[in-house]
Design a protein around this motif. Structure first.
Motif, PDB file in Angstrom:
ATOM      1  N   ASN A  98      15.655 -10.085  23.381  1.00  0.00           N
ATOM      2  CA  ASN A  98      14.571  -8.480  23.492  1.00  0.00           C
ATOM      3  C   ASN A  98      14.715  -8.611  22.281  1.00  0.00           C
ATOM      4  OD1 ASN A  98      14.808  -9.607  26.378  1.00  0.00           O
ATOM      5  ND2 ASN A  98      15.692  -7.803  26.638  1.00  0.00           N
ATOM      6  N   VAL A  99      13.377  -7.844  22.218  1.00  0.00           N
ATOM      7  CA  VAL A  99      12.996  -6.785  21.120  1.00  0.00           C
ATOM      8  C   VAL A  99      12.208  -6.142  21.282  1.00  0.00           C
ATOM      9  CG1 VAL A  99      13.066  -9.107  19.292  1.00  0.00           C
ATOM     10  CG2 VAL A  99      11.244  -7.956  20.410  1.00  0.00           C
ATOM     11  N   ASP A 100      12.139  -4.710  20.709  1.00  0.00           N
ATOM     12  CA  ASP A 100      11.487  -3.382  20.830  1.00  0.00           C
ATOM     13  C   ASP A 100       9.967  -3.592  20.795  1.00  0.00           C
ATOM     14  OD1 ASP A 100      13.550  -2.231  21.462  1.00  0.00           O
ATOM     15  OD2 ASP A 100      13.858  -1.340  19.482  1.00  0.00           O
ATOM     16  N   GLU A 101       9.535  -4.323  19.282  1.00  0.00           N
ATOM     17  CA  GLU A 101       8.259  -4.688  19.703  1.00  0.00           C
ATOM     18  C   GLU A 101       8.264  -6.126  19.140  1.00  0.00           C
ATOM     19  OE1 GLU A 101       7.331  -1.821  16.446  1.00  0.00           O
ATOM     20  OE2 GLU A 101       7.051  -2.670  15.158  1.00  0.00           O
ATOM     21  N   LEU A 102       6.689  -6.320  18.644  1.00  0.00           N
ATOM     22  CA  LEU A 102       5.831  -7.330  18.332  1.00  0.00           C
ATOM     23  C   LEU A 102       4.977  -7.245  17.447  1.00  0.00           C
ATOM     24  CD1 LEU A 102       6.275 -10.171  20.728  1.00  0.00           C
ATOM     25  CD2 LEU A 102       7.439 -10.403  18.677  1.00  0.00           C
ATOM     26  N   GLY A 103       4.545  -7.173  16.005  1.00  0.00           N
ATOM     27  CA  GLY A 103       3.742  -6.758  15.405  1.00  0.00           C
ATOM     28  C   GLY A 103       3.235  -7.990  14.869  1.00  0.00           C
ATOM     29  N   PRO A 104       1.842  -8.079  13.923  1.00  0.00           N
ATOM     30  CA  PRO A 104       0.748  -8.753  13.704  1.00  0.00           C
ATOM     31  C   PRO A 104       1.973 -10.523  12.777  1.00  0.00           C
ATOM     32  CG  PRO A 104       0.259  -6.379  12.665  1.00  0.00           C
ATOM     33  CD  PRO A 104       2.107  -6.649  13.186  1.00  0.00           C
ATOM     34  N   GLY A 105       1.040 -11.398  13.511  1.00  0.00           N
ATOM     35  CA  GLY A 105       1.686 -12.466  12.507  1.00  0.00           C
ATOM     36  C   GLY A 105       3.220 -12.760  13.321  1.00  0.00           C
ATOM     37  N   GLY A 111      10.378 -10.150  23.710  1.00  0.00           N
ATOM     38  CA  GLY A 111      11.645 -10.686  23.129  1.00  0.00           C
ATOM     39  C   GLY A 111      10.687 -11.784  22.187  1.00  0.00           C
ATOM     40  N   VAL A 112      11.731 -12.728  22.144  1.00  0.00           N
ATOM     41  CA  VAL A 112      11.623 -13.770  21.050  1.00  0.00           C
ATOM     42  C   VAL A 112      12.131 -15.070  20.902  1.00  0.00           C
ATOM     43  CG1 VAL A 112      10.324 -12.596  18.601  1.00  0.00           C
ATOM     44  CG2 VAL A 112      13.044 -13.107  19.267  1.00  0.00           C
ATOM     45  N   ILE A 131       4.747 -13.859  17.223  1.00  0.00           N
ATOM     46  CA  ILE A 131       5.032 -14.838  18.635  1.00  0.00           C
ATOM     47  C   ILE A 131       6.285 -14.246  19.369  1.00  0.00           C
ATOM     48  CG2 ILE A 131       5.627 -16.897  18.920  1.00  0.00           C
ATOM     49  CD1 ILE A 131       3.558 -18.199  16.502  1.00  0.00           C
ATOM     50  N   GLY A 132       6.229 -14.034  20.422  1.00  0.00           N
ATOM     51  CA  GLY A 132       6.801 -13.576  21.585  1.00  0.00           C
ATOM     52  C   GLY A 132       6.419 -13.973  22.207  1.00  0.00           C
ATOM     53  N   PHE A 133       6.987 -13.384  23.879  1.00  0.00           N
ATOM     54  CA  PHE A 133       6.612 -13.349  24.855  1.00  0.00           C
ATOM     55  C   PHE A 133       6.919 -11.844  25.290  1.00  0.00           C
ATOM     56  CE2 PHE A 133      11.713 -13.388  25.067  1.00  0.00           C
ATOM     57  CZ  PHE A 133      11.888 -12.407  26.366  1.00  0.00           C
ATOM     58  N   LEU A 134       6.351 -12.216  26.377  1.00  0.00           N
ATOM     59  CA  LEU A 134       6.441 -10.778  27.442  1.00  0.00           C
ATOM     60  C   LEU A 134       6.490 -11.135  28.843  1.00  0.00           C
ATOM     61  CD1 LEU A 134       3.380  -9.318  29.101  1.00  0.00           C
ATOM     62  CD2 LEU A 134       2.346  -9.903  26.689  1.00  0.00           C
ATOM     63  N   THR A 135       6.953  -9.970  29.311  1.00  0.00           N
ATOM     64  CA  THR A 135       7.080  -9.910  30.926  1.00  0.00           C
ATOM     65  C   THR A 135       6.090  -9.154  31.527  1.00  0.00           C
ATOM     66  OG1 THR A 135       9.527  -9.235  31.366  1.00  0.00           O
ATOM     67  CG2 THR A 135       9.147 -11.797  30.569  1.00  0.00           C
ATOM     68  N   VAL A 148      10.042 -21.761  18.804  1.00  0.00           N
ATOM     69  CA  VAL A 148      11.413 -21.014  18.534  1.00  0.00           C
ATOM     70  C   VAL A 148      11.337 -19.691  17.390  1.00  0.00           C
ATOM     71  CG1 VAL A 148      11.714 -23.444  17.157  1.00  0.00           C
ATOM     72  CG2 VAL A 148      14.001 -21.236  18.132  1.00  0.00           C
ATOM     73  N   ARG A 149      12.026 -19.135  17.055  1.00  0.00           N
ATOM     74  CA  ARG A 149      12.454 -18.255  16.191  1.00  0.00           C
ATOM     75  C   ARG A 149      13.305 -18.708  15.011  1.00  0.00           C
ATOM     76  NH1 ARG A 149      10.631 -12.290  15.628  1.00  0.00           N
ATOM     77  NH2 ARG A 149      11.770 -11.262  14.235  1.00  0.00           N
ATOM     78  N   ILE A 150      13.146 -18.848  13.968  1.00  0.00           N
ATOM     79  CA  ILE A 150      14.101 -19.428  13.262  1.00  0.00           C
ATOM     80  C   ILE A 150      13.932 -17.995  11.648  1.00  0.00           C
ATOM     81  CG2 ILE A 150      14.576 -20.711  11.827  1.00  0.00           C
ATOM     82  CD1 ILE A 150      12.996 -23.003  13.331  1.00  0.00           C
ATOM     83  N   GLU A 151      15.777 -17.550  11.915  1.00  0.00           N
ATOM     84  CA  GLU A 151      15.108 -17.059  10.189  1.00  0.00           C
ATOM     85  C   GLU A 151      15.659 -17.539   9.294  1.00  0.00           C
ATOM     86  OE1 GLU A 151      17.816 -13.714  11.205  1.00  0.00           O
ATOM     87  OE2 GLU A 151      16.149 -12.459  12.731  1.00  0.00           O
ATOM     88  N   TYR A 152      15.559 -17.996   7.943  1.00  0.00           N
ATOM     89  CA  TYR A 152      15.356 -18.374   6.763  1.00  0.00           C
ATOM     90  C   TYR A 152      15.358 -17.883   5.762  1.00  0.00           C
ATOM     91  CZ  TYR A 152      15.373 -22.318   3.666  1.00  0.00           C
ATOM     92  OH  TYR A 152      15.643 -22.751   2.111  1.00  0.00           O
ATOM     93  N   ILE A 153      16.605 -18.269   5.505  1.00  0.00           N
ATOM     94  CA  ILE A 153      17.390 -16.954   3.682  1.00  0.00           C
ATOM     95  C   ILE A 153      16.973 -18.513   2.477  1.00  0.00           C
ATOM     96  CG2 ILE A 153      18.813 -15.694   2.236  1.00  0.00           C
ATOM     97  CD1 ILE A 153      19.222 -14.286   4.567  1.00  0.00           C
TER      98      ILE A 153
END
Ligand code: GTP
Length: 597
Positions: free
Chosen positions: A248-255, A240-241, A257-261, A61-66
């Motif tokens: 869905n997301v457009d891209e995944l960069g270094p570091g 996606g993540v 974690i996500g998925f592809l199909t 899971v991807r968590i966004e934390y302030i």
């Protein structure tokens, strides 16, 4: 996202110490999902996981934390299974992250799986944040457990987090500790794509979903990618993540974690640990690969009703689509008809698959005795990998047999130690180490896997009232005096009950099995001899006397509903039986007969 605003981590813990509860709490407190969507044990998706309270597949899971510093951080959590059978999944997801939360139940302390999992984290060079959970409970002893972590694991626990995942204490502090104490990932955005294939599974809507960790470069939708180990090439359909639902997301960069199909047909086409790069201008050196997961326990699965064979095939194929560590091939048995010989990572894995077939596909199964792979060395120099005791060649042609051994670590409160040592001794164990830490003993044994696959874990739990914990790893093969023991019912060998045993223990096992079967097989109109034999020589024998009376006779002709019930029960019992020659053997006999107690 900038690398220094990303943290990737996993949670390692012994079973029931609160890993999933903590993960849920982290997700909830960062509003990753709305209150309404928040179901308890959010990450444990499968029914069986939920029911048994265990995590089988690693989840992400991807968590966004302030954070308190006002900055927004991306936290990627990979949840890992806690059970020994799935140790391999733990090791693979560890390589995809930089740090771990080490969750220890502060009312219990360090257990065997805590050790096994934390050593994997240490192996993967993780920064580790100890979390003492369940501090809301009166029995919580954070000081003792802190000391134990330092003594047993050898890491600094002075700044361990004090947490109650259940009531939400210490969650904010834990999130801050993740940011302050775990390292940010490293990677080069401008380098060729280099991504780790962490996991894959089959989704009924999307097909094969691949979990990736980007090391270098950027993965984009539409990229032509190449799997470096298999050489297979695909066009990426979707990226996606998990939040934790797929987004869905457009891209995944270094570091990240996500998925592809992509148009990937089967889970088998994706090798866990493989390196994914772009087809053109790809990276040159793959990541160091993982060792493939290999099945270690085998058993036969047969439908109780032979008309359901095709349904069983269908169920097994579907399950295998989603679980590359589960192997199968068709098998025929004189007694059981058509079925499958299946390979599993361990006993829990076996149980989970068997349960799913019975429940989700509604097929009643006969499960034959679990067995390990023996190496059989023939006199003519040939070497055979024996998966099924029924296939054991005639002893006169066999030079010697080797069996797999494990190194088992058992942790148990002192008062049960005697029983544990006796159990290990009874199972041909060789003691390698025995130490005491904080009221608990840690015993290390070299044991034959054969003696463990069946009911060792159940026995261990029962002699220690559930207080022991257990973990093991395969250490290799060793020669021993092993023979095939056959069971004959009414003079017919029952393949499904054949087993490999140590010669010195054969008589004892044979006697025990014959006695058990005598109780498990219902009486027939004729007398039934039940024998155990090694290479044609009978080593144990029982006789089931002839008797056939109407079961309702004992109802004294009275209560009609009771009679009805009894007849129904008898009918239901019948359905679960299989005919062996002229004898009906109930399904539970196959498992019960093999239990040693
Ligand atoms: P697996 O996912 O199966 O490996 O287990 P786990 O380590 O994730 O354990 P889980 O989160 O399922 O928690 C086990 C039990 O402990 C559950 O009944 C939880 O409700 C309970 N529990 C977890 N955290 C706390 C806590 O802080 N306090 C109390 N009192 N109970 C807790």
């Amino acid at each position: 996202t900038e690398l220094d605003h990303i943290r990737n981590f996993s949670i390692v813990a012994h079973i029931d110490h609160g890993k999933s509860t903590l993960a849920d709490r982290l997700i909830q407190s960062t509003n990753t999902v709305s209150e309404r969507e928040m179901k308890e044990q959010l990450l444990d998706a499968m029914d069986i996981e939920r029911e048994r309270g265990i995590t089988i597949k690693a989840n992400t899971v991807r968590i966004e934390y302030i954070a308190k510093d006002g900055e927004k951080y991306i936290l990627n959590l990979i949840d890992t299974p806690g059970h020994v059978d799935f140790a391999y999944e733990v090791s693979r997801s560890m390589r995809a992250v930089e740090g771990s939360l080490l969750v220890v139940d502060s009312t219990q302390g360090v257990e065997a799986q805590t050790l096994a999992n934390v050593y994997q984290a240490i192996d993967a060079d993780h920064e580790i944040v100890p979390v003492l959970n369940k501090i809301d409970l009166p029995a919580s002893e954070p000081d003792r457990v802190r000391e134990q972590i330092e003594d047993v694991i050898g890491i600094d626990a002075s700044e361990a987090m004090l947490v109650s995942a259940k009531s939400g204490i210490g969650i904010e502090e834990t999130l801050e500790a993740i940011i302050a104490r775990l390292p940010a990932p490293q990677g080069d955005r401008d380098a060729p794509l280099k991504a780790m294939l962490v996991d894959s599974w089959y989704d009924p809507y999307l097909g094969v979903v691949v979990l990736v960790r980007i090391m270098d470069g950027v993965l984009k939708k539409g990229d032509q990618i190449k799997m470096m180990q298999t050489g297979a090439k695909y066009g990426v359909d979707r990226i996606g993540v998990f939040r934790p639902a797929m987004q869905n997301v457009d891209e995944l960069g270094p570091g990240e974690i996500g998925f592809l199909t992509a148009q990937i047909k089967q889970v088998r086409d994706t090798k866990v640990g493989d390196t994914i790069t772009t087809e053109k201008k790809g990276c040159e050196k793959p990541l160091p690969g993982f060792k493939p997961s290999i099945p270690v326990v085998f058993c036969g699965l047969f439908p109780v009703d032979s008309a359901e064979f095709e349904d069983l095939r269908d169920a097994i194929e579907k399950l295998a689509l989603n679980d590359a560590s589960f192997s199968y091939e068709m098998e025929t048995s004189a007694a059981l008809g058509f079925g499958f010989r299946c390979g599993f990572l361990g006993l829990l894995h076996l149980e989970v698959i068997r349960d799913r077939i019975e429940r989700e596909y509604d097929i009643e199964l006969i499960t034959t005795a679990p067995s390990v792979i023996y190496h059989v060395f023939m006199k003519d120099g040939e070497k055979i990998d024996l998966h099924n005791p029924a296939d054991m060649p005639d002893l006169t042609h066999v030079d010697h047999v080797e069996e797999p051994r494990i190194k088992a670590t058992i942790m148990v409160p002192d008062e049960y130690l005697g029983d544990v040592l006796k159990l290990c001794q009874d199972r041909r164990g060789i003691q390698e180490d025995l130490t005491y830490v904080g009221g608990r003993a840690m015993a290390v044994y070299d044991l034959p896997l054969n003696e463990v696959v069946f009911d060792f874990y159940d026995r261990l739990k029962s002699v220690t009232k559930g207080y022991a914990s257990f973990d093991y790893q395969l250490i290799g093969y060793r020669q021993d005096n092993l023979v095939k023991m056959q069971i004959l019912v009414n003079d017919e060998p029952v393949d499904a009950l054949s087993m490999m045993v140590h010669r010195d223990r054969a008589e004892m096992r044979g006697r025990a099995m014959c006695e058990k079967l005598k109780d498990l097989i219902p009486r027939h109109m004729f007398k039934i001899p039940i024998q155990a034999a090694i290479g044609g020589k009978v080593i144990a024998r029982e006789t089931l006397a002839a008797l056939r009376k109407d079961v309702t006779a004992k109802c004294y002709g009275g209560d009609a509903t009771r009679k009805r019930k009894l007849l129904d029960k008898q009918k239901a019992g019948k359905k679960k039986m299989r005919q062996f020659g002229k004898v009906d053997i109930p399904q539970e006999a196959f498992i019960s007969a093999l239990k040693m107690d």
